[in-house]
Write an enzyme that holds these catalytic residues in place. Sequence first.
Site, short mmCIF file in Angstrom:
data_model
loop_
_atom_site.label_atom_id
_atom_site.label_comp_id
_atom_site.label_asym_id
_atom_site.label_seq_id
_atom_site.Cartn_x
_atom_site.Cartn_y
_atom_site.Cartn_z
N CYS A 160 17.15 41.85 9.43
CA CYS A 160 16.58 42.90 8.65
C CYS A 160 17.33 44.16 8.47
O CYS A 160 17.88 44.58 9.48
CB CYS A 160 15.04 43.18 8.96
N THR A 161 17.50 44.68 7.19
CA THR A 161 18.44 45.87 7.10
C THR A 161 17.81 46.87 7.80
O THR A 161 18.86 47.78 8.05
CB THR A 161 17.86 46.25 5.47
N HIS A 162 16.61 47.11 8.01
CA HIS A 162 16.09 48.22 8.81
C HIS A 162 16.22 48.35 10.38
O HIS A 162 16.44 49.35 11.17
CB HIS A 162 14.56 48.55 8.46
N GLU A 184 11.54 53.74 8.09
CA GLU A 184 11.22 54.63 6.82
C GLU A 184 10.55 56.14 7.21
O GLU A 184 10.79 56.88 6.34
CB GLU A 184 10.65 53.89 5.68
N ASP A 213 19.45 45.36 -2.46
CA ASP A 213 18.55 45.25 -1.74
C ASP A 213 17.10 45.66 -2.35
O ASP A 213 17.15 46.24 -3.15
CB ASP A 213 18.84 46.44 -0.36
N SER A 214 16.14 45.49 -1.52
CA SER A 214 14.74 45.92 -2.02
C SER A 214 14.70 47.36 -2.06
O SER A 214 13.79 47.74 -2.64
CB SER A 214 13.80 45.04 -1.12
N CYS A 269 19.87 42.24 1.53
CA CYS A 269 18.28 42.36 1.88
C CYS A 269 18.18 40.74 2.80
O CYS A 269 18.63 39.82 1.87
CB CYS A 269 17.47 42.17 0.50
N ASN A 270 17.76 40.99 3.88
CA ASN A 270 17.74 39.63 4.94
C ASN A 270 16.64 38.78 3.91
O ASN A 270 16.88 37.51 4.26
CB ASN A 270 17.41 40.09 6.09
N THR A 271 15.49 39.27 3.65
CA THR A 271 14.48 38.53 2.88
C THR A 271 15.06 37.67 1.72
O THR A 271 14.97 36.61 1.43
CB THR A 271 13.49 39.49 2.69
N1 DGL Z 1 15.20 44.85 3.00
C1 DGL Z 1 14.42 43.99 3.66
C2 DGL Z 1 14.99 42.85 4.63
O1 DGL Z 1 16.08 43.03 4.97
C3 DGL Z 1 13.15 44.91 4.50
C4 DGL Z 1 12.33 45.58 3.44
C5 DGL Z 1 11.54 44.85 2.73
O2 DGL Z 1 10.58 44.18 3.15
O3 DGL Z 1 11.80 44.90 1.57
O4 DGL Z 1 14.39 41.82 4.91
#
Ligand code: DGL
Length: 265
Positions: A184-186, A152, A9-10, A73-75
Amino acid sequence: MDRPIGVFDSGVGGLTVLRELVRTLPQERFVYFGDTARVPYGTKSRETVTRYAIEIANHLIVRHDIKMLVVACNTASSLSLPVLRKIYKIPVVGMVDPCVRRAAALQRHASIGVIGTSGTIRSGAYDEALKVAIPGAAVRSLACPLFVSLVEEGITAGVIAQAVVTEYLEPFRRQPPDSLILGCTHYPVLKEPIRELLGDGVTLIDSGEEAAHVVDILLSESDLKWRGERGGEVRFLVTDDPERFAAVGERFYGGRMETVERIAL
Ligand code: DGL
């Protein structure tokens, strides 16, 4: 098969996905990679995110001999999955297909909402996959960029969380979809205020839960499941500040991370 599963993930967000993976597959070994030096990915271009994703996948494959790659990471899933699948021989699991599968399997699936980062929504990856899986479904997608910082900062309940959730999701309250993909992960951390706003009539689809299910099936089908006696194990790797990762990450992971290693790519 005693090789670990790579999860990347990011940053800290992917720990919501790892939590579900560990819950579903407690006997497996995992290597989690959080690219904390280069987070966020949600505002970056396809080229940049794909370059990062390839660097990380190479590291996990060469240094850790992973048997499967989970792009938490969804992105990165939305922007880079086709390229990663073309490059690597090991199975690569993203977040988009598992969520779409779940949305299609629900009894009510005529209208579906998708929320994610700007990069995820701009990519159109969910819209395309949903159109193929559920032809004729009405899909509405919305970027919710503030949700990541909110989570966060630990603001996941109370007046501020509720106000921000309402600001973004008001269109879904006025016209509720059958299900809402938390792309999105969050976002799973914000389930409570989202439910508060939308009520129980909207099914919330959590990418971590759905991905864990798909990984479980895929491991069995490809005969990659660990069948020995040993208990599971998780290794955490980050590209910046292990202490901050461990402190912020606990909220996402729901448990303590004993050792976090800092590595250079
Ligand atoms: N992990 C990213 C996602 O799931 C969210 C945080 C980011 O923008 O890196 O899209």
